[in-house]
Every structure is written in C-alpha cells, then in structure tokens.
Design a protein around this motif. Structure first.
Motif, PDB file in Angstrom:
ATOM      1  N   SER A   1     -31.054  18.141  38.740  1.00 16.96           N
ATOM      2  CA  SER A   1     -30.486  19.184  37.879  1.00 16.96           C
ATOM      3  C   SER A   1     -31.507  19.812  36.939  1.00 16.96           C
ATOM      4  CB  SER A   1     -29.330  18.619  37.042  1.00 16.96           C
ATOM      5  OG  SER A   1     -29.806  17.869  35.944  1.00 16.96           O
ATOM      6  N   GLY A   2     -31.300  21.076  36.677  1.00 14.71           N
ATOM      7  CA  GLY A   2     -32.094  21.755  35.668  1.00 14.71           C
ATOM      8  C   GLY A   2     -31.815  21.228  34.278  1.00 14.71           C
ATOM      9  N   GLU A   3     -30.578  20.746  34.056  1.00 13.59           N
ATOM     10  CA  GLU A   3     -30.224  20.213  32.744  1.00 13.59           C
ATOM     11  C   GLU A   3     -31.073  18.991  32.382  1.00 13.59           C
ATOM     12  OE1 GLU A   3     -26.629  22.506  34.150  1.00 13.59           O
ATOM     13  OE2 GLU A   3     -28.157  21.227  35.042  1.00 13.59           O
ATOM     14  N   ALA A   4     -31.208  18.058  33.335  1.00 19.44           N
ATOM     15  CA  ALA A   4     -32.024  16.870  33.062  1.00 19.44           C
ATOM     16  C   ALA A   4     -33.481  17.253  32.842  1.00 19.44           C
ATOM     17  CB  ALA A   4     -31.902  15.870  34.207  1.00 19.44           C
ATOM     18  N   ALA A   5     -33.973  18.195  33.644  1.00 18.68           N
ATOM     19  CA  ALA A   5     -35.353  18.640  33.473  1.00 18.68           C
ATOM     20  C   ALA A   5     -35.556  19.286  32.110  1.00 18.68           C
ATOM     21  CB  ALA A   5     -35.735  19.620  34.592  1.00 18.68           C
ATOM     22  N   ALA A   6     -34.546  20.025  31.646  1.00 14.07           N
ATOM     23  CA  ALA A   6     -34.655  20.679  30.339  1.00 14.07           C
ATOM     24  C   ALA A   6     -34.678  19.647  29.212  1.00 14.07           C
ATOM     25  CB  ALA A   6     -33.485  21.642  30.140  1.00 14.07           C
ATOM     26  N   ILE A   7     -33.829  18.604  29.312  1.00 17.65           N
ATOM     27  CA  ILE A   7     -33.806  17.569  28.275  1.00 17.65           C
ATOM     28  C   ILE A   7     -35.149  16.855  28.217  1.00 17.65           C
ATOM     29  CG2 ILE A   7     -32.793  15.369  27.587  1.00 17.65           C
ATOM     30  CD1 ILE A   7     -30.145  16.375  28.787  1.00 17.65           C
TER      31      ILE A   7
END
Length: 349
Positions: A75-81
C-alpha cells in the motif's frame, strides 16, 4: 555508562535542539507496528474481513495475500507512514548532531538497567562518544519481500528453520523500507553512526550484512555496527543487553523499530496485557519520546502487537448494541452523562 534520571526538562531538550528545531514526525503507525516476542517473529492468525476465515493451518487460496501483507508491502499508505517517520528521523538527527558539533549536552534515549516505564532513567553519554542511531532490521530497515511472498502462499505455523534459510540466502530478495536509505545517508553525512540491533542469528551475520549493503543501507560490521541475537551475552530475543553494550561505545540519540521491544524489553513483560502496553506508551515520560528519539514504523503482519481477545482490545464501557431499525424520532440532545473514557481501564504495572 552511568544512569541518570531524565525529568520533564528532557522534553524540551529533545524537541528543540540547541541549534536547530527538531521536526516532530507524526508516527501514526505506533499502534500497529510491533515484533516477535520470543524471536524474530511470533506469528498470530491475521484478522480478515471474512466472517468465516480459514484456520491458520489452512493453505491460502492461490495468489491471495493476507490483509496485513497487502497493507505493509503493497500500500501507498504504509509507504507514506514509513517515509514520514524517516523524514522526521533525519530532521531530528540533524538537530542533535549540530548540538554535538557545538558541545551542547546531549542525552541518550536508551533506558538504564534500573529503569521502569513509570520512572524511566536513561544512560548518560560520556565525553568523546560518537552519536548513533540504533535500528531494528526486519520491517524497520528491510522489507523481506521474498520471504513474505513465499509465506503468503503457505499454510501452517511459523517455521524457524525456513526463516534461518531465508537469512542465509535471501539477500537479493529484499528492499529498503521507504525513506530509510535517504535518512541513513543523511545521518552518516552528519557524523551519526548507523547501528543495527536485530534478532537475526549471529550465525548469518555475513549474509545479513550483505543484505543491508545490497539494499543501500550498509555498511554494517558485526560486533560494531551490527548486533545480533546472542551478542553481548544476550539470551532469547530481548535487546536491552545489546543496547547497553552499544551504549558503552556510542551515545545513542535515536532508536527506530516496528515493535515496542525495539525500544525497551520492559514493554514485553510477560504479565502485561495489550491494554496495559497501550497505556504504557502514553506514560508522561515515555510519551514525549515518540518522534523525539524513538521512531516507530508500521507492521500489521507479525509481532507482539498482534494479540488480544475482544475484552483485551475493546473496553467494555465502549461497547454498542445495534438498536435495530431507525428510530421514528432521532434524539436531539446528547446523553445526560458522558462516561469517563478511562473508567474501568487497568492501570499499567
């Protein structure tokens, strides 16, 4: 190194450097990033959206991926975090390194042997020590894509022997956690040593060092900037003994991990419930460290955070029963009394 008590004044010294204001990253993954209690990983059945999920021993449907793996590795969300956390780490290290450069006092973020979470004490940095950041490896610095892809298609319990084979042979099937390469490059440029503290096996030290180097995170030298299970006389998966050995050589100004045990073994006390661990991270002199010396990354795939039944996870004073079909007249006033959010919550030991 001598332990000292860090009082409330530590908060200001951690938040604002003497020369540069240290950025405070939002590490939203604090509640979901934790690592194996008894070793590198201690697998628990993953939660799924399906009401009738197959047992953990069932072979997954071909090509399917568990939700935790979808999130962490895809996910992009995990990469962003992760990127957010590492950008905050880079800013923090730059600020603290500038303090070193001009001779301002700098505090260690490693808890002393006689510390408790309610009354934390930290080791003292000594003259001549080089500043350092200490990182966990798996799912903190490295994403074990090859192993997890294989694991996603298997059933059955965790197999330690298969993990050992992965450590020894999977060096080219990993990737750096998003943001890690740039943050560690910035740290080294600022004169901060980069040290890895992992529960990988010391028998596979050379392979682990190669994996870090191939991923762009090295160099890592076993016994100096790479510490593994069994080093410093440590037994089991506790990391405190290694942290103290590292602190005898370096002033540890920041730590990075995906499990609470990457910061202190106190979080993994056998008698602590999930709710008590959650409360412990918010204790007054612990809370101020998140994003200001302690940096957490997401890991919903495995580890000490994946445990607890409904009573462990959901407070009884926050339960709801579906009232059924819509009421004819919606209430226009809030409840006469608002329950105390902490009522009935256990007190951390």
């Amino acid at each position: 190194m001598k332990p000292i008590v860090i009082l409330a004044g530590l908060a200001s010294s951690l938040v604002l450097s003497g020369c540069v204001a240290a950025a405070a990253p939002v590490v939203a993954a604090g509640a979901i990033g934790q690592k194996g209690l008894h070793h590198k990983r201690s697998r628990q059945p993953l939660p799924t959206a399906a009401a009738s999920a197959p047992p953990s021993s069932a072979v997954p449907a071909s090509g399917s991926v568990p939700p935790g793996m979808q999130y962490l590795y895809g996910s992009g969300e995990a990469a962003a975090i992760s990127t957010q956390a590492y950008l905050g780490l880079a800013d923090f290290l730059q600020a603290r390194a500038s303090d070193f450069a001009v001779g301002h006092p700098v505090n260690s973020v490693v808890l002393a042997p006689d510390a408790t979470l309610a009354a934390p004490k930290f080791l003292t940095c000594t003259s001549g020590q080089r500043p350092a950041v200490v990182l966990d490896i798996d799912e903190t610095a490295l994403l074990n894509l090859g192993y997890e892809a294989d694991d996603s298609q298997r059933g059955g319990p965790y197999d330690q022997r298969r993990w050992d084979r992965w450590e020894a042979s999977g060096m080219t099937a990993v990737e750096p956690v998003p943001g890690a390469v740039e943050a560690l490059r910035s740290a080294r440029a600022a004169g901060v040593a980069v040290i890895f503290n992992s529960n990988r096996s010391a028998m596979n030290a050379a392979a682990t060092s190669w994996a870090l180097t191939i991923a762009g995170l090295g160099p890592a030298v076993h016994g100096d900037t790479l510490w593994l299970k069994g080093d410093a006389g440590s037994t089991g998966s506790g990391k405190d003994a290694r942290r103290w050995a590292i602190s005898a050589r370096y002033c540890v100004i920041a730590m990075v991990g995906d499990q609470l045990g990457d910061f202190s073994d106190l979080f993994n006390a056998a008698d602590m419930t999930p709710m008590q661990r959650r409360q412990a991270i918010a204790l007054p002199l612990v809370r101020m460290l998140w994003g200001h010396g302690w940096f957490v990354l997401p890991n919903p795939v495995y580890g000490t955070g994946l445990k607890g039944n409904i009573d462990d996870v959901f407070p009884k004073n926050r339960r709801w029963i579906d009232p059924g079909p819509p009421m004819a007249v919606a209430p226009t006033q809030p409840p006469a009394t608002v329950p105390n959010p902490t009522a009935g919550a256990p007190t951390p030991k």
